[in-house]
Structures are given as C-alpha cells and as structure tokens.
Design an enzyme around this catalytic site. Structure first.
Site, PDB file in Angstrom:
ATOM      1  N   GLU A 110       0.821  -1.207   0.000  1.00  8.69           N
ATOM      2  CA  GLU A 110       0.000   0.000   0.000  1.00  8.69           C
ATOM      3  C   GLU A 110       0.860   1.263   0.000  1.00  8.69           C
ATOM      4  O   GLU A 110       0.485   2.272  -0.615  1.00  8.69           O
ATOM      5  CB  GLU A 110      -0.949  -0.022   1.193  1.00  8.69           C
ATOM      6  CG  GLU A 110      -2.026  -1.104   1.031  1.00  8.69           C
ATOM      7  CD  GLU A 110      -2.980  -1.174   2.194  1.00  8.69           C
ATOM      8  OE1 GLU A 110      -4.182  -0.966   1.992  1.00  8.69           O
ATOM      9  OE2 GLU A 110      -2.508  -1.443   3.316  1.00  8.69           O
ATOM     10  N   GLU A 130      -4.007  -9.564   3.401  1.00  7.09           N
ATOM     11  CA  GLU A 130      -4.706  -9.172   4.621  1.00  7.09           C
ATOM     12  C   GLU A 130      -5.864 -10.082   4.993  1.00  7.09           C
ATOM     13  O   GLU A 130      -6.090 -10.366   6.181  1.00  7.09           O
ATOM     14  CB  GLU A 130      -5.202  -7.719   4.503  1.00  7.09           C
ATOM     15  CG  GLU A 130      -4.137  -6.665   4.742  1.00  7.09           C
ATOM     16  CD  GLU A 130      -3.366  -6.281   3.493  1.00  7.09           C
ATOM     17  OE1 GLU A 130      -2.653  -5.263   3.516  1.00  7.09           O
ATOM     18  OE2 GLU A 130      -3.459  -7.018   2.479  1.00  7.09           O
TER      19      GLU A 130
END
Length: 247
Positions: A110, A130
């Site tokens: 990210e 995730e």
C-alpha cells in the site's frame, strides 16, 4: 530533520531518499516508522522535492508490524494509522518513487501504491494477504489498486491472495521498470533526474491537476495554467526553445 533510527533521511537540494531501516523485521511498518514518515512528509511539504523510498536489507516492506496490528482495536482502525500517512505521501507536492527490492506486501504494497512511480528488481513480490489475517487492506489498496491495474486483477490480489512477481507487475505497469538490485537506486535517481529537469512548479501543478476530482476539470486545469503563464520560468524556457529552433 535528524535521522530517526527506523527511517534514514538523505536530503539533497532537489530530492530526498527515505530509507526504511528495520531490516531485522523486513521493514515492517510500525507506529514508530509511521511517525517518522509523517515527520519526513512535513519536511518535504515545506521544501518540495522528489522523494525516493527504498527498504534496507533486500526487502522494501513486508507489511505492517503484525505484533502491533494484533493488539489494535476499533478505535485504532478509525484513526487510520497507516492510511493517513500513505495518503499524505500520495499528496506530496513533487513525485514520489518507490524502489522495490524483494517483498512489498500488505502495508508495504500500500505504501508502494501511494507513490507515483515504482521500480522493482527480479526478486520483487507485490501482494495483499490481509484477508488471510482476518482483516482487509484498509490503507489504500481496496480502492487505489483497481485504478492501477484494473478491477479483475485487483480482485485477484485482494480477494484471492495473488502475489505478483516482478515480471507480472511490469506487464500490467504496476512497476515502471525492473532492474538488477545493484542498479535500483541509480535507476531511481535517473528517473528523478528526468523529473527535476522540468520546471518544478509545472511538475507540482501537473501532479495536483492529475489527482484532482473529475468534477473539478476543466476549471482546475485552466486555473493551474493561468498561474504558470505568469511565471518567469515559462517565459525563459519558451524563449530558449524558440532560440534553439531558429538556429
């Protein structure tokens, strides 16, 4: 800004290198590193420069610090610990370049998505695992990734755990280039050279207009152009261009 142990800052007149310096945990992003990145952002906001981000120890960033993440609760999520600093990086005045060796996973991916450019090495691996940890990629990947690679591939990465190799990431232009590890910083510096050779204010306003919301166009384009039309640098660069052409 003095160097912080987890983030080594190497500043020059027109650019700055941020070195993620937690190699013992593959540069996992913890609260201390987030705080250091905020401080580094403040410096670049005050004195705009191109930013190059690189990880020490053969890894860009293997994700958020799981030991800290496990203990976070609802109020921590609502504070947007990682998302706020990545958004701040995304909005820095001048372009940002992620230099990705090895893993860029979870929060590390990210961080890379928040940058304007990404250069990798043959060992680069990019993905968002995730959901395998019972959470989601909430620091930008859930919406930024589809804009970068398209919805079908973004869903493979986010929902099915696909990890892209360097060649796969290059093929979809998630990576702008792939070079050997020994050439990674030099490749970033070469790209920074190309950026800084342009008029700095024109570069800043082009980045700002590029990221403006759709409803702001074309007014924001015309407004930025109006500012640039009045600059001495525009006059000097165009005069030099015309003189070269007339020779």
């Amino acid at each position: 800004m003095p160097d912080v142990e987890c983030l080594v800052v190497e500043a020059a007149a027109d650019r700055v290198v941020w070195r993620l310096n937690r190699p013992e945990v593959r540069n996992a992003i913890d609260q201390e590193l987030v705080d250091a990145l905020h401080a580094a952002c403040a410096e670049v906001e005050a004195s705009p420069r191109v930013v190059l981000i690189v990880g020490e120890g053969g890894t860009f960033a293997a994700g958020a610090d799981i030991a800290q993440l496990r203990d976070r609760r609802r109020e921590d999520a609502l504070r947007g610990i990682n998302s706020s600093v990545f958004e701040r990086i995304h909005r820095l005045p001048m372009p940002t370049i992620a230099l990705i060796e090895g893993y860029a996973l979870g929060g590390g991916a990210e961080l890379a998505y928040a940058c304007d450019f990404r250069i990798g090495t043959p060992s680069t691996k990019i993905g968002n695992p995730e959901t395998g940890l019972g959470i989601l990629a909430a620091a930008g990947a859930a919406w930024r990734l589809s804009a970068l690679v398209g919805e079908p591939l973004a869903k493979e990465i986010l929902l099915a755990g696909r990890v892209l190799s360097a060649s796969e990431a290059l093929a979809v232009r998630l990576l702008n280039d792939v070079v050997e590890p020994a050439e990674l910083l030099a490749a970033g510096q070469e790209l920074a050279d190309r950026i800084t050779a342009k008029a700095p204010l024109a570069t800043r306003l082009t980045k700002a207009v590029f990221h403006a919301p759709p409803g702001a166009h074309p007014f924001v384009d015309d407004l930025a152009q109006a500012v640039l039309f009045e600059t001495e640098e525009k006059q000097a660069r165009m005069t030099a261009f015309l003189e070269r052409r007339s020779r």
